[in-house]
Structure formats: C-alpha cells, structure tokens
Write a protein that holds these residues in place. Structure first.
Motif, mmCIF file in Angstrom:
data_model
loop_
_atom_site.group_PDB
_atom_site.id
_atom_site.type_symbol
_atom_site.label_atom_id
_atom_site.label_comp_id
_atom_site.label_asym_id
_atom_site.label_seq_id
_atom_site.Cartn_x
_atom_site.Cartn_y
_atom_site.Cartn_z
ATOM 1 N N VAL A 81 0.855 -1.190 0.000
ATOM 2 C CA VAL A 81 0.000 0.000 0.000
ATOM 3 C C VAL A 81 0.888 1.236 0.000
ATOM 4 N N MET A 100 -2.592 6.639 1.007
ATOM 5 C CA MET A 100 -3.913 6.012 0.976
ATOM 6 C C MET A 100 -4.602 6.172 2.333
ATOM 7 N N THR A 138 -8.019 1.932 1.492
ATOM 8 C CA THR A 138 -7.295 0.676 1.623
ATOM 9 C C THR A 138 -8.256 -0.503 1.654
ATOM 10 N N TYR A 153 -9.385 -1.135 -1.756
ATOM 11 C CA TYR A 153 -8.266 -1.703 -2.519
ATOM 12 C C TYR A 153 -8.078 -3.193 -2.210
ATOM 13 N N SER A 190 -7.400 -7.288 -4.289
ATOM 14 C CA SER A 190 -5.993 -7.701 -4.179
ATOM 15 C C SER A 190 -5.799 -9.104 -4.741
#
Lengths: 457, 457
Positions: free
Chosen positions: B149, B153, B158, B161, B165
């Motif tokens: 990361v 962010m 996060t 995100y 992943s």
C-alpha cells in the motif's frame, strides 16, 4: 539452532552497565526509552539482583508490564516480590492473562492470593479460571479476549462492530462466530470479512469445518496441531461445545522453543521441571547440581553392573590382560550406535512418523542397519587390532564382538523407546545415557563370552 | 515433544489401505474428499510407491497441489517425477513459490529447468529469484505476494483496494507501506486499518519502527527474531532499502521443528544434510547407514586412544586385575557428566544466554559444579567399591578418580563448545559422543595415574 546473539542487545547491555556504574539514572532512562520490551528483558535477566531492580524501577508502568512478560521466570518473581502488592497488581492487570497465569502458577499460595486480590476483579477471575486447568495444558495458554461475532451479522456491520471492540484483544486474524449458548459455529478470517461485499452475512462467509482443541489438551499436542495445519489461532472449546478462548501462535512458538530445549537436555540426562528452560545464569548452581545428580547416580548404579560382569570374567582377564585394552573401545562403539538409534526413534515417535503398529518394521530395519554398521566397523576394528600387534585370534574376537554389539545396540535402541511408548511412558525419558549404560554391561558380556570360546580361556 | 499420533490420521490411513486393497477407486475418491491436505500427505508418505501414485492421481488439481506442499521431500520428488512436465508445472503454479523453491532446490539441474519452463513465466521468475539466495536463508523462505500500500492512501481507500488484491496473497495480517522506489516505510496491521476512521491516512496509522531482515539472513536467525518479538510476518529488505518479500510465521514454525530435530539427532552424532528432517520410513536404509557410519568411525578411531592409554599401564593392570572392573564405571560417569554440561552449554549459546565474554564465569561455574557432583558421586563410589570387597586403598583410588573425572568432564564439556564458538564453528557439532570419547581416554589416564601413586604400583 546455531549460535548467535542479537548484537544490538549485547551493545545495549554494555551501555546499561556503563550508565549503572556511573549512577546516571537520567542517562539510563534515556537509554531505555523506545527499546523493545524483549530486549530490555534480556538485559535485565543478565544483571545482578540489585541492578535488575534499579533498571526495572525506572520503567514507565506500561513498558514495565511488557518487560515483565518477557523476563525469565526467576527474574519476574524477584521483580514482583520487591514491589508492594498493589503496584504488582497494577502491572499484572496490563499483561495478557495467560502470561499472568504462567507467572503466578509457581508462586506460593499466599503470595498468589495477595497478587490476585490486588488485580482488577475481572482479570483476577480470568486468571483463576486459567489456573484451574492442569499445567502445560491448552487451558493455561489460552486467552478469553478474542473477537466474538454472531452469524447473522453482515460483513459491513462486523467492520463497524470491530471499531468498538475490546482494546485488549490479542488477535484479530480470525473472528469467531458464536451461537446463543456461546457455542462455536465457525471462523471468519478478518481478511475475508474485509474483502466480502458489505451485505454478505457472516454465516455465508465463515468456515464451519474448524480444528478445535479441548482445554485439557497437552500444550505439545497444541503445538503439533498448529505446525501441522498452519493456523495462526486455535479455538479452545469445552466438552459442552462452549467456546472458552483462543491460543495464539506466539504462545505456540514459545512452547516449541522450550520443548526443544527440554528434548536436548533430557536427552543428555538432565531431568525436566519448570526451570529447565530458564536462562543459563538465572538458575542457582545448587539447583543445577540437584537436577543433574539424580540421573548421574542412577546411571552410576546401573553402570556398576558392568563391573559385576567383568568380575565374573576375572580369571579370563587375568590370563589375557590385552582383553581389557578393548573394553572402552567396544562399549564406546555400542553406546554411540545405540544413542543414534534411540534418538532417531524418539524423534520419529514424537512426530508421529512411527507408530506402535510399525514396531516389527522398525525392528527389522534397525536390525539390518545394525548388521551393516557392525560389518563396516568390525572390519576396521579387526585391522586396528592387528596394527596394535594383537594376535589374529584376538583381532577376530574384537571384530566379531563389534558386529554383535552394533546389531544388539541398534535393536535395543529401537526396542526400548517402543516399549516405553507401549507402556504409555514418554519415550523421551529413555535418554541416550540409559541405553548406553545398558549396552555397556550386555556388550561386555558378549565380548568376554566370544573371547572365552574363541581363545579357549 | 512427547509422542503421539493424531488419531484421525491413523484411522484414515487404515481406511485408505482397505479401499486400495479392494481396488475401489470410487470409494477412495469419496474417502479423500474434504480431507485436510496435511492429513492426506501424511497418509501418502506412509504408503508404498505404487500406492502413493495411485492415491495422488485421484486428487483434483487444487487439492493435489496442496498435498504436494505437505508431503515429505522424498515423496514429493517421486510424485513429481512420474508426472509429465506440463502437469507437474500446473501443480507447482498453484503452490506458494517459496514451497516450490524448496521442492525444486534439490532436483537435478535439467529436471529443475524443465519444470520451471513448464510453469507460468511470472511464477517461474519468482522461483528463480528465490533460488538465487543461499540455502537456508531468509530469501528462500520469503514470498513476494504481500499487500503493498502507499502512505497517502486512507484507511477507507485501503479497504476498497483490498477487495481487488491478488488472491494468492498468503498473509493479510500486516499491510506494507512502500515508497515510490518500493522502499519499506512502515507496517499497518489490518486490524488497525479496519478500526481506524476511514479518512485516516496510512502514514498516520503505520508503525515505522519495523524489524526487518536481509534476504541472506540465516533461517535460524529468522526463527529467533520471530520467537523473540512475537511477530506474525517479517519483511525482507534488500541492502538498497527495497522490500523484497515477507516471511510468514508458518514457515518459521517449520524451521523450528526441523532445527529441533537436527539438534536432537546431531547431538547423538548423526550428521546433518537435507534428509535429516525427513520422515523415518522415507529415507532408504543405505543412506541412513552412510549418514551414521562416518561419526561412528571417527569416534571409533578416537576411542582407540583409550586402548593406547590402557596399554601404557599394562603392567599395573596385570598386577591388579580388579583395577579393570572399574573402567566402564569411571568412563561412563565421566561421559555422562560431560554430556550434561555440553548440552547445557550448546543450548545456552544457541539461545544467546551465554556469550563469549561470559567464558570465565561459565568455566568457574562448571568447575564448581563438577567438584560438587564429584564429591557426591565419589562418596557413593567409595562405598560401592568397599561393598564389592575392594580394599580401602582401591576404594579410595576409585572415589578420588570420580571426583577428578567429574571436575575434568564438567570443565572440558564447558570449554570445548566455547572454543568452537570462538573459532566460529557451530558448537552443536561438538556432539555429546565427542566429549564422551575425549573424557574416556583422559579419564582413564587420571585413574591409572592415581592408582599408580596410591597403590604404589
């Protein structure tokens, strides 16, 4: 493990000693600020008692608690003893309760009660609950502070709920989905909750095929399960199905390190007990001697049988003094061979690679191995005896004896751990010295009988 | 560790054997469905080669890959060898790349290249990168698949995100905050991200004081750091500051278990090498004998010195045959005492409790301990010799010798590991048998010299 010191700890210790020698308390405070508790604990373990207390007294309460969780048992006890009960209770309240249970488990009952009374009632109750389980059981290692969630919660609700969770929770890796009677329904890994659509319910997310253990499970079994199934936490579940707590992988690592120490030392005939995994310098010499002398005496008495065997053959030994030259060589080789086998067997049994029903296969294998080793070493022994100027007959006796002793030592080294296992005795107590001693007496009898026949004594 | 088999695996094995004997392939498929890969792997490890392949061939690819990650090295090699390269490559692609590197590390170069060529180019490149680090180093254990990361962010970003992943990421416990050149800036634990306000930036959340290791760090040092600092993952960072990968705690546990096996076996004089931690039945007997015979021969030759010592005193032994009765007892006691000390020292050095600068303190302590043990055992030996009808003079010789031998064995058992450490030789190679053998020859010389003087021979 190979050797090595973490060099920054060695440097830290030297600087602490320098500052202590200069009576520079402010310097000491500065030096310790921001250090890892494990490093400070190691330095404290190595200081003299007065210096231990001086350094510990300078630490802020939060750091002092963390350090107390890492010092050797001996040092922890000393540091707690010199504190008034209320101060000690405050420090203990800050530690994970499984660590407190371990610290208090060896205190005298009065002191234990005084410290528990000085702790917060909730924490004290948790410690009392942990102490009600047998030593070295899963119950002693677990923490009650894990994340409890309900099956009907959604992933989104769970994330909101986590914001308000108990700050003392040790592990957030896995969230435990419990039913109304606190029974374990499944496990939802935090990363699965985070990556799921927010409206997904936990009962749709969770794994319900969970490996659990009972609170009375031995800690070695716990370590074996964690190593085998690569899990980070293990839920502890009562016979009623109620979930009691979790065991975290860091506790398991401590168990593995201390079991490994115990294995190595026990293998050399140093008996167990709680001080076994304590740092070298922290155990008083008198206690070391007490722990060592028992085994030595037992082996000594067993070894007197070899003397009795030799006395039986007094006249043969008197006639051929050269026979006695080979005694150490023969019993040494037998002992070394037996030690190799017994260590292989103990390890195989401990890891579950060898089972009782494999006994015939194991014994066949070790018998064959012993004969092969005996043939190789026997040939060398025959040559070596000739080089020493022994007669062919004597060299032959020595060579044949080596073959017989290697075969015998290998077989007995396999048989005895298997018998111990069968009798539900931990095979690891059958240390190498015990096998060695057994092989000494029997090996000598074999030697002198072969000599008697072949040399016509 | 104490012994024990996980009983459900034993039951599974029996059922697999029954179904195999009945040639019931559908039954076998049914039996294996939903089993844990570690359990299937253990059963496969214990089957004959043909049955290994039959069982493995029935597994669905995903399960087959997981099982392949758990079987013993020997079995893994056999199972891969009988597969066409493309099928083997497919299976390897599904495993964590650090496991693949371990599997391929011992293959012959041609086979290794063929398998790498059959894998996906990205995976193959990762394995090649891992294989470029020395064996048993952190570089071999790490995985490149961790959560990366950026510091700017927010916690909320996060979490979004993470939904996208890489599904192959092994550990989500810690998120690694990297700068533009992939340099490690800090670590944000997932639970801290989850419980933080969504607008909080990661650089405000992360811990920047992170313990890191180099890719060349020895795996034992890695294990020691994980055990010491109670971390679940360790970032591996190049000298340039670039983060290369992470090591997860499950790899560390495997290292601890295999090091502990190595310690126990090496202590009994069984030399290292990669097969050391392989299951008992999976190592061919010829290889076991080869691994054992080297040490036995070395010890055998060393032990011939005791014969030479005895030859020097041939006339004394001929005059008092009773002297030879005590030989096994004396050298046995010396050997046992030395073995206890050397195991304590090796352990203390390995855990960093004893350092080189402590040498004088250690030797003083062991000298004192040896005298104490000698006094206790010497008194018992004196009494025992009298009971055997020995003269007071002979009993006195035996008692004095025990005191001298215990003191000597304890001191030499402390000195030699310290010298090895000083010479940068791993003290664990100084196995107990070596000390025992050393003490045998010198102990006998002490015995016969005392006898010569006191008995006037």
């Amino acid at each position: 493990m190979s050797t090595g010191t973490i060099t920054w700890v060695e440097a830290l210790e030297q600087r602490v000693r320098n500052v202590l020698a200069a009576h520079d308390l402010d310097g000491l405070r500065l030096l310790l600020a921001g250090r890892h508790p494990a490093d400070i604990a190691e330095v404290i373990d190595r200081l003299d008692d007065d210096d231990k207390i001086r350094v510990f007294g300078l630490l802020a309460p939060a750091l002092a608690a963390d350090v107390l969780g890492e010092t050797s048992r001996e040092a922890t006890r000393e540091l707690l003893e010199q504190l008034p009960a209320d101060k000690a209770g405050d420090l203990l309240d800050r530690l994970p309760m499984d660590d407190v249970a371990e610290i208090l488990s060896e205190d005298v009952p009065e002191r234990q009660q005084a410290l528990l009374a000085a702790m917060e009632p909730g924490d004290a109750a948790e410690v009392r609950a942990l102490l009600s389980y047998p030593p070295q059981s899963a119950g002693r290692l677990m923490t009650e502070k894990f994340v409890r969630v309900r099956p009907e919660m959604t992933a989104g609700e769970t994330l909101v709920y986590l914001r308000h969770s108990d700050p003392e929770i040790e592990s957030f890796t896995d969230l435990y989905v419990l039913g109304p009677a606190q029974q374990l329904l499944g496990v939802a890994p935090l990363h699965a909750v985070v990556t799921a659509p927010p409206e997904r319910r936990l009962d749709a997310l969770m794994q319900s095929d969970v490996i659990t253990i009972a609170p009375t499970t031995d800690q070695e079994e716990v370590a074996r399960l964690v190593a085998r199934y690569d899990v980070l936490t293990l839920p502890v579940v009562a016979a009623s199905g109620q979930m009691l707590g979790i065991i975290t992988v860091d506790d398991v690592i401590d168990v593995l390190v201390s079991e490994s120490t115990e294995d190595v030392l026990r293998f050399a005939g140093i008996e167990g007990g709680p001080e076994l995994d304590q740092p070298y310098f922290s155990v008083p010499l008198a206690r070391v001697v007490r722990k060592r002398v028992g085994w030595l005496l037992l082996l000594f008495l067993a070894e007197t049988f070899t003397g009795s065997v030799l006395r039986l053959f007094e006249s043969e030994l008197a006639r051929v003094v050269a026979l006695s030259f080979f005694i150490p060589l023969l019993i040494g080789t037998g002992g070394n061979t037996g030690a190799q086998t017994v260590s292989t067997l103990i390890r195989g049994l401990a890891l579950g690679e060898i089972r009782l029903r494999d006994a015939p296969r194991v014994i066949g294998r070790e018998l064959a191995g012993g004969i092969l080793l005996g043939l190789i070493l026997g040939a060398v022994a025959f040559g070596r005896a000739l080089l020493w100027g022994s007669s062919y007959a004597l060299a032959g006796v020595v060579g044949l004896t080596i073959i017989a002793i290697c075969t015998w030592a290998n077989t007995i080294g396999a048989l005895i751990p298997l018998i111990a296992q069968k009798l539900k005795i931990d095979p690891a107590v059958v240390s190498a010295p015990l096998i060695t001693t057994l092989v000494d007496a029997t090996g000598l009898a074999i030697y002198l009988l072969i000599a008697k026949v072949l040399l016509g004594l």
